[in-house]
Each structure stands twice: as C-alpha cells, then as structure tokens.
Design an enzyme around this catalytic site. Structure first.
Site, PDB file in Angstrom:
ATOM      1  N   HIS A  84       0.828  -1.221   0.000  1.00  0.00           N
ATOM      2  CA  HIS A  84       0.000   0.000   0.000  1.00  0.00           C
ATOM      3  C   HIS A  84       0.859   1.266   0.000  1.00  0.00           C
ATOM      4  O   HIS A  84       0.494   2.276   0.615  1.00  0.00           O
ATOM      5  CB  HIS A  84      -0.956   0.033   1.206  1.00  0.00           C
ATOM      6  CG  HIS A  84      -1.988  -1.052   1.211  1.00  0.00           C
ATOM      7  ND1 HIS A  84      -3.256  -0.883   0.721  1.00  0.00           N
ATOM      8  CD2 HIS A  84      -1.934  -2.333   1.639  1.00  0.00           C
ATOM      9  CE1 HIS A  84      -3.942  -2.007   0.855  1.00  0.00           C
ATOM     10  NE2 HIS A  84      -3.164  -2.903   1.405  1.00  0.00           N
ATOM     11  N   ASN A 157     -10.461  -2.549   2.434  1.00  0.00           N
ATOM     12  CA  ASN A 157     -10.149  -2.560   1.004  1.00  0.00           C
ATOM     13  C   ASN A 157     -11.416  -2.293   0.197  1.00  0.00           C
ATOM     14  O   ASN A 157     -12.516  -2.262   0.746  1.00  0.00           O
ATOM     15  CB  ASN A 157      -9.606  -3.933   0.599  1.00  0.00           C
ATOM     16  CG  ASN A 157      -8.130  -4.116   0.936  1.00  0.00           C
ATOM     17  OD1 ASN A 157      -7.408  -3.145   1.150  1.00  0.00           O
ATOM     18  ND2 ASN A 157      -7.693  -5.356   0.986  1.00  0.00           N
ATOM     19  N   TYR A 371       0.744  -4.202  11.982  1.00  0.00           N
ATOM     20  CA  TYR A 371       0.700  -2.762  11.682  1.00  0.00           C
ATOM     21  C   TYR A 371       1.489  -1.964  12.712  1.00  0.00           C
ATOM     22  O   TYR A 371       2.233  -1.041  12.379  1.00  0.00           O
ATOM     23  CB  TYR A 371      -0.746  -2.282  11.589  1.00  0.00           C
ATOM     24  CG  TYR A 371      -1.451  -2.824  10.363  1.00  0.00           C
ATOM     25  CD1 TYR A 371      -1.686  -4.195  10.235  1.00  0.00           C
ATOM     26  CD2 TYR A 371      -1.867  -1.997   9.336  1.00  0.00           C
ATOM     27  CE1 TYR A 371      -2.312  -4.712   9.126  1.00  0.00           C
ATOM     28  CE2 TYR A 371      -2.507  -2.509   8.209  1.00  0.00           C
ATOM     29  CZ  TYR A 371      -2.725  -3.866   8.112  1.00  0.00           C
ATOM     30  OH  TYR A 371      -3.333  -4.381   7.008  1.00  0.00           O
TER      31      TYR A 371
HETATM   32 FE1  HDE Z   1      -2.640  -4.766   5.378  1.00  0.00          FE
HETATM   33  N1  HDE Z   1      -0.791  -4.013   5.821  1.00  0.00           N
HETATM   34  N2  HDE Z   1      -2.019  -6.613   5.947  1.00  0.00           N
HETATM   35  N3  HDE Z   1      -4.420  -5.582   4.789  1.00  0.00           N
HETATM   36  N4  HDE Z   1      -3.254  -2.987   4.760  1.00  0.00           N
HETATM   37  C1  HDE Z   1      -0.416  -2.723   5.682  1.00  0.00           C
HETATM   38  O1  HDE Z   1       0.708  -1.504   7.331  1.00  0.00           O
HETATM   39  C2  HDE Z   1      -0.910  -6.865   6.659  1.00  0.00           C
HETATM   40  C3  HDE Z   1      -4.808  -6.879   4.935  1.00  0.00           C
HETATM   41  C4  HDE Z   1      -4.515  -2.639   4.351  1.00  0.00           C
HETATM   42  O2  HDE Z   1      -3.237   3.571   4.009  1.00  0.00           O
HETATM   43  C5  HDE Z   1       0.909  -2.442   6.311  1.00  0.00           C
HETATM   44  O3  HDE Z   1       1.046   0.663   7.770  1.00  0.00           O
HETATM   45  C6  HDE Z   1      -0.867  -8.255   7.065  1.00  0.00           C
HETATM   46  C7  HDE Z   1      -6.230  -7.021   4.750  1.00  0.00           C
HETATM   47  C8  HDE Z   1      -4.563  -1.243   4.007  1.00  0.00           C
HETATM   48  O4  HDE Z   1      -1.603   3.352   5.447  1.00  0.00           O
HETATM   49  C9  HDE Z   1       1.307  -3.778   6.939  1.00  0.00           C
HETATM   50  C10 HDE Z   1      -2.006  -8.816   6.534  1.00  0.00           C
HETATM   51  C11 HDE Z   1      -6.682  -5.765   4.474  1.00  0.00           C
HETATM   52  C12 HDE Z   1      -3.278  -0.774   4.252  1.00  0.00           C
HETATM   53  C13 HDE Z   1       0.147  -4.671   6.553  1.00  0.00           C
HETATM   54  C14 HDE Z   1      -2.725  -7.776   5.860  1.00  0.00           C
HETATM   55  C15 HDE Z   1      -5.546  -4.879   4.505  1.00  0.00           C
HETATM   56  C16 HDE Z   1      -2.495  -1.869   4.722  1.00  0.00           C
HETATM   57  C17 HDE Z   1       1.907  -1.781   5.409  1.00  0.00           C
HETATM   58  C18 HDE Z   1      -2.449 -10.259   6.609  1.00  0.00           C
HETATM   59  C19 HDE Z   1      -8.122  -5.339   4.161  1.00  0.00           C
HETATM   60  C20 HDE Z   1      -2.770   0.637   4.002  1.00  0.00           C
HETATM   61  C21 HDE Z   1       2.026  -0.357   5.884  1.00  0.00           C
HETATM   62  C22 HDE Z   1      -2.644 -10.714   7.951  1.00  0.00           C
HETATM   63  C23 HDE Z   1      -9.027  -5.611   5.241  1.00  0.00           C
HETATM   64  C24 HDE Z   1      -3.042   1.531   5.171  1.00  0.00           C
HETATM   65  C25 HDE Z   1       1.226  -0.294   7.076  1.00  0.00           C
HETATM   66  C26 HDE Z   1      -2.592   2.945   4.854  1.00  0.00           C
HETATM   67  C27 HDE Z   1      -1.155  -1.777   5.112  1.00  0.00           C
HETATM   68  C28 HDE Z   1       0.080  -5.951   6.945  1.00  0.00           C
HETATM   69  C29 HDE Z   1      -3.941  -8.011   5.161  1.00  0.00           C
HETATM   70  C30 HDE Z   1      -5.674  -3.485   4.237  1.00  0.00           C
HETATM   71  C31 HDE Z   1       2.647  -4.328   6.579  1.00  0.00           C
HETATM   72  C32 HDE Z   1       0.238  -8.921   7.845  1.00  0.00           C
HETATM   73  C33 HDE Z   1      -7.035  -8.312   4.855  1.00  0.00           C
HETATM   74  C34 HDE Z   1      -5.747  -0.468   3.488  1.00  0.00           C
HETATM   75  O5  HDE Z   1       1.414  -3.679   8.307  1.00  0.00           O
END
Ligand code: HDE
Length: 712
Positions: A84, A157, A371
């Site tokens: 992202h 999302n 996060y």
């Molecule tokens: Fe994320 N995801 N994600 N994700 N995600 C990040 O956090 C992660 C997942 C989502 O505008 C990271 O600050 C894991 C689902 C958005 O700053 C990180 C898993 C959904 C954003 C991370 C998921 C999301 C992130 C990277 C599986 C929808 C951007 C930078 C367990 C419900 C937020 C950060 C923004 C960002 C990890 C799965 C949505 C690495 C480990 C499911 C919208 O922490």
C-alpha cells in the site's frame, strides 16, 4: 471523565475546520513574511553559496550551514509502506443517522450530535510510491475515526474478501506479487510468473482473484468505490451482549470502473489520475461521500451460513443479511502537506474503541501485530502515535516513556502503575467509565497448527461471484484473466491456474483458455466445508456493478471546441450538464480564449496535445463553423475513436454531428439525416435546435457510465 469538545459538534462544511483540523492548528506552519532560519531558529542572510576559500577555491568543511542543509536533505526519505505504498488521502467527518445502543456502546455510534473527524487514505497494494494509480489491483480504503474515546481505524479494502485465510501466508503472497526479486519487474502488476506460481498452488486465492480480475480492480475514482472492513468484527453493547459485524462503505455516486485499455493508457498519460480526481473534486466542493453500513449477525447464527464467518475469503451475501446504513462520511478537505499527513498517517487495525472488538479471524489476528510493528521502522520508533495526524483528539495519559522522537514532556515522577507519588494517576478507567473491555469469549482447546475444516470450500463463492455478474462484467473478467496469463512465461503455471479456475464455472473456464496455449482445463473435485450451516444464495445481485447507483453527478465532460463554435449551443447544453452535476471542461487546440461564431469567448483550459478522452467521462461537440476544422483534425478523430472504444457517452449537436461522422467510429450509426435527438449506444446526436431534448438524452447517457453494447 472525557468531555465532549465544542469543536466536535461544529459543522465542518467547506472552510469551517473540523475538530481534527483544529487539533492540527498548532502544528501547522505558515512561512509567509518570515525570515529564513536554521532548524534552530538562527536567521540566515545567505543560502545560495557554500563557504569557500576564494570564489574558485575549495569548500570548507566548517560550513555548518551547508552541512545542516545537506544532512537534512540526505534524510528526507523514510521507508515506503511495505504494501500500500502508493496512496492519497483526505480529511472529512462522519455523521451518524441514528444511535445504535442495542448493538454497541461505542460513543461515536450513539450520539447524532457529534461529527466525528476522519482521515481516509486510499491506496494500491503492489506498486511502489511512484507507481501509477490505475494499475489492476485491490485498493486500500483506510479510515481513521478520531472519536472522543480514542481512535478507531477501519483499515479495509475496496474488495470484500482477501487472498488468504491465515495471516502467516501474507509474506508469501506479497513476495509473489511484488516485482520479481532478480530484476525488479514488473512494477505494480500481478501479471507475472511468481504471482501465478503462488496463487495456482493456493486455491483459497481463487475467490479474491475473481474480484481482482473484474472491473472492481480498475475503479473510475476513489469516490466511486465501495469499501469493506473484510473481516468479521464484534460489536458489544453496554450490557456486554455481542454480535458479529461486517463493515461496508457505500459510495453515494455508485460503484464504477474504467476499462482496462483506458487504465493502461492513463498509467502513462496521467499516473496521478485517481489522486488528482480526489484532490480536484474536494477543491471544487464536490465532496466524496459514503454511507457506513453494517451487516449484523447474532451469536446464535455464527455457523448458520454455508461458510465460516471467520474465513476472510468469504462475503456474507447482502441478500442474506442486509446492509444497514447507519451514517454518512464526507471528505471535505485536502491535506496541507503530503508527507506530514498522508505519508505519516499510521493505521492500526488494533486501534479499537470500547464497543468494537475483533473476532478470531486468523487473518485479522495477525494484522493486530503487523501494523504496530511496521510503523516502528517506517516512522522511526515507538512514538509515532504522537505525530500530529495520528494523535487522537481526546487526551492521552499513560506511562509510556522515552524512545526516539518523544514529543511530550511528562512532568510527573510517577511513570509507573500503581503509584502514590502521582496520587495514583493516571487512574484506570473501569468499563463503566469508558474503559475498553475485551469480549470475554470462552476459549479452550489444544494448541495446533491446523486450518479449520469449515474453511475448506474455496470455490463456491467464486462461482457465486461469476453467476452474479452481468454479461459485460463477465466478458471483462475473462479477458483480464487471459491478459494476465498471457504474460506468464511458464506454461505449467498457466495450466495450473486455468485448472484452478475451471473449478469455478465451466463457461468461465471455456472463455479464459483462448489464445494462451494451455490444454483444456481439468477441474478437480470441490472440497466441502464441514461444520457450517446451509444458508446461501445462488446469485447475489449486490455483487454486480450493473446494479449500482447511476448518476451524472461529478462526471467530467470534455467539450471539443475551436474558433467559430456555437456559443449558444455550448452554453445551453453546458448549463444542462452542470445542472445535472457534471462538469464541462473546454478542450481546445491551444490553451486560452476561443472565439465563438456568435460573439462570445471561452477559455480552453486543456489541450488535445496533452489530454486524451481517457481523462474524461464523456465528450461533447457543439455545432458552428468550428465543426469543419475539428472534422479535419486527426487528433480529434483519435479522441472520439478512443471514447467510442472505451464505451463512453459522446454527444454532438448541429454541425458537431459532422465531426462524429468524419471520425468514422467503428459501428456507430450516426443519424445523418435525423433532426431530433437520436441515441445509438450512448452516442447522442441532434441536428435540431431542441437542445433541451438533446441534453436530457445526453445526461441519461452520461449517468449510465459506459455503453457496453458497443463491445459486441
Ligand atoms: Fe494490510 N498491511 N495486511 N491488509 N493494509 C499494511 O501496514 C498486513 C490486509 C490494508 O493507508 C501495512 O502501515 C498483514 C487485509 C490497508 O496506510 C502492513 C495482513 C486488508 C493498508 C500490513 C494484511 C488490509 C495496509 C503496510 C495479513 C483489508 C494501508 C504499511 C494478515 C481488510 C493503510 C502499514 C494505509 C497496510 C500488513 C492483510 C488493508 C505491513 C500482515 C485483509 C488499506 O502492516
């Protein structure tokens, strides 16, 4: 006791700051009329030449001003988000329609007098910070609610399901979709071997893949996307009763997408397409709005559906559980500074307020850790919650201490609990005083590393999605699969992926194999989920964008003008379009004034040299002497041809119709002789002076978004 701040009940219409804006005031800086200084406030008379020996001599190491300036510059970048990375954000507010105490004790969901400030960041997932907005990808839709009980982050999302069921697979998924490690290609694209190597071996990805290959993954704008919390959460009321909940954002403009060819064109012509659209619509006062919806399931119904609520690869069909709309979010202010706000905002799914809790969804559970952890490196230490954009609007008192970039100056000696030196403060807030309480779910069992058998069915909902789409949506999806797989070099991977898809639907399988050198696919027996109920549907109309809100509001219409155009026509049609909420943009050969044939003048604010029809939702050509000039221009024909192929509404009046005829649009039947307003698959022409009839038809064609009938 936290008290409600007056600013939170102050309307935050355009220009009137919301509570978060006010919170940020002391952190804002206006350099106008000020002396230039060093970081330490020492005034500077000179910053253009370094300190040296003689005008042509060596630069001196002692030039501490040069060193400070360069050192600060050297460290301007921070690590981009690991996923992202490419994003864009806006401030706004959330208004509740009616209190819901029966469901939750969350304060902001119980007081309609409170306007809760929000900051929303939209993003793509796979690309780097500088990648194009229109890549085929899921979009992040992350909302920070600055409530009086602390921050609630809904980090969702624009697609309601996820690729994997357990967070431990996330690094594998992301490694596979990111550019391949040996040559760092391709950028912001899933169409490559490593991604499909992974997905073809992990069938739980199939449902989400269907969404990512659908037009949902190439949205027209952020304001025309749905948002989903994806996981099942819990709501808890004051009596401690819990229900399961899925969160939805429903865009008031409806859910609409680009076409793939257009998305690819825009990636080159305007990589900032979505970001610019969000920014400009807010600047114009066309504030994007969404309603917050809840799908509520009682504890008793936890296993009533034919899937497990804890499985993030599944939707709860809206036909089984209606989405109750409980409030509205409006984005009304652009950030002041991209880095300070959009880049430094840190969303955490663990930012929960009393009355909202997590479920045991194993994907969500991993996110609760990830996060917080990622911000430590990205934002340089544990004090990132003190960065202005992350600070809550309610007071913070705790015993957290020191660390990089500490911003506050604690004045108490009692930095521990319990204490008497500080009078016992800060004191613990019991649940009755608004303290956070976890839902006391009973848990027992053995420690195992196993997937629940209730998660075993990976195809039924992929089939449901396919069955729910309109024919044009199906066509686009199948073509997108072929596009992607045609870029996968290894045949065995293409074959495996196609075999996987064959489990979804035979017709779908037949449509995707064409031209990609694979053998007829062999579906495998579907696994049944066990321990789940029966509630299901065969078709879910809510999944199809064909059934969305249709509106001309916020649509961008390119008016192709040249010297001698009919101002009377342009004005009459333009006013009708604007009355319907559309915006007319004059596109000329040159920037600046264009003289009409009837004495008036308008300014061209865009030129055909730099704009394509892909920048717009529709094209209009008025009559007048300009028509002969436009009809002779190759770039006008190209503009129209592109708009036609992208199924966009095209309108022409009087001599303007000749321009459409000259463009020789493949398959367009221009009613050369017809006088009144005539409509052919979104092409609206009129050689009579009945501009009102024309405008009515044209507005309807614009509201329809695209005219897919042209594709067949
Ligand atoms: Fe994320 N995801 N994600 N994700 N995600 C990040 O956090 C992660 C997942 C989502 O505008 C990271 O600050 C894991 C689902 C958005 O700053 C990180 C898993 C959904 C954003 C991370 C998921 C999301 C992130 C990277 C599986 C929808 C951007 C930078 C367990 C419900 C937020 C950060 C923004 C960002 C990890 C799965 C949505 C690495 C480990 C499911 C919208 O922490």
């Amino acid at each position: 006791m936290p008290t409600k701040k007056k600013s939170d009940v102050t309307p935050s219409a355009a220009g009137v700051p919301s509570a978060k804006s006010e919170e940020l005031q002391p952190d804002r800086r206006d350099d106008a009329g000020q002396y230039l200084t060093t970081d330490h406030g020492v005034r500077l008379p000179h910053t253009d030449d370094s300190l040296r020996v003689d005008p042509r001599g060596p630069t001196l190491l002692e030039d501490f001003h040069l060193r400070e300036k360069i050192t600060r510059f050297d460290h301007e970048r921070i690590p981009e988000r690991v996923v992202h990375a490419r994003g864009s954000a806006a401030h706004g507010y959330f208004e509740l329609y009616e209190p819901i105490p029966e469901l939750t004790r969350a304060g902001f969901l119980n007081d309609t007098a409170v306007r809760t400030p929000v900051f929303v960041r939209f993003s793509t997932v796979a690309g780097s910070r500088g990648s194009a907005d229109t890549a085929r990808d899921v979009r992040g839709f992350a909302t920070k609610f600055y409530t009086q009980q602390g921050n609630f982050d809904l980090v969702g999302n624009n697609i309601p399901v996820f690729f994997i069921q357990d967070g431990i697979k996330f690094p594998d998924l992301v490694h596979s979709v990111k550019p391949e490690p040996h040559h760092e290609m391709p950028q912001a694209a899933s169409a490559h071997d490593t991604f499909y190597d992974f997905t073809s071996l992990v069938p739980e990805t199939t449902h989400m893949l269907m969404w990512v290959m659908s037009d949902r993954a190439i949205p027209r704008s952020f304001s025309r996307m749905e948002g989903f919390g994806v996981h099942t959460f819990r709501l808890i009321n004051a009596a401690g009763k819990s229900v399961f909940v899925k969160f939805h954002w429903k865009p008031l403009l409806g859910t609409h997408s680009l076409v793939w060819d257009e998305a690819q064109l825009l990636a080159g012509k305007d990589p900032d397409f979505h970001r610019r659209d969000l920014w400009e619509s807010i600047e114009r006062g066309d504030f994007p709005q969404w309603e917050l919806g809840l799908q509520v399931v009682s504890e008793e119904d936890e296993m009533a559906f034919d899937f497990d609520l804890l499985d993030a690869t599944k939707v709860i069909p809206e036909e089984l559980v209606t989405v109750r709309r409980i409030g509205k979010m409006t984005l009304d202010r652009n950030p002041d500074n991209f880095f300070a706000e959009t880049e430094q905002v840190a969303f955490l799914p663990s930012n929960l307020v009393p009355g909202i809790d997590i479920s045991n969804d194993p994907l969500l559970q991993a996110r609760l850790f990830s996060y917080q952890d990622t911000q430590l490196t990205r934002l340089g230490g544990p004090n990132f919650a003190q960065i202005p954009i992350n600070r809550p609007v309610c007071p913070v008192h705790n015993h957290q201490q020191d660390g990089f970039h500490q911003q506050t100056v604690p004045t108490t000696r009692a930095n521990y609990h319990p204490n008497t030196i500080g009078g016992g403060c800060p004191v613990l807030a019991p649940e009755k005083a608004g303290g956070y309480a976890h839902f006391p779910q009973r848990v027992e069992g053995s420690k195992i590393r196993e997937r629940s058998p209730s998660f075993a069915d990976h195809y039924s909902q992929a089939t449901l999605f396919w069955n729910s789409l309109s024919e044009p949506e199906k066509r686009h999806l199948a073509k997108a699969v072929r596009f992607e797989l045609s870029k996968v070099e290894r045949k065995e991977i293409r074959q495996r992926q196609v075999n996987n898809y064959a489990n979804v639907d035979a017709d779908f399988a037949r449509r995707i194999v064409e031209g990609i050198d694979v053998d007829p696919p062999t579906p495998s027996p579907r696994k049944q989920a066990s321990g789940v109920g029966k509630r299901s549907v065969a078709v879910s109309p809510a999944l199809s964008m064909a059934n969305t809100v249709k509106s001309a509001k916020g649509r961008q219409v390119a008016a192709l003008l040249d010297e001698g155009y009919s101002h009377a026509e342009f004005d009459a049609v333009g006013k009708a379009l604007e009355a319907a909420g559309a915006r007319v943009v004059v596109v000329g050969k040159k920037l600046g004034p264009i003289k009409s044939g009837d004495g008036e003048t308008v300014d061209a604010t865009k030129v055909r040299l730099s704009e394509t029809s892909a920048h717009f939702d529709a094209v209009y050509i008025p009559g007048g002497a300009s028509a002969a000039k436009l009809a002779a221009e190759r770039d006008v024909a190209r503009f129209l041809d592109e708009a036609w192929r992208h199924c966009k509404p095209i309108g022409a009046t009087m001599e303007g119709v000749d321009v459409v005829v000259a463009a020789d649009l493949d398959g367009a039947k221009v009613a050369a002789k017809a006088q009144g307003s005539t409509v052919d698959r979104g092409l609206v022409t009129c050689r009579a002076t009945d501009h009102a009839a024309f405008a009515k038809d044209f507005v309807a064609a614009i509201a329809a978004h695209r005219h897919w009938e042209r594709e067949v």
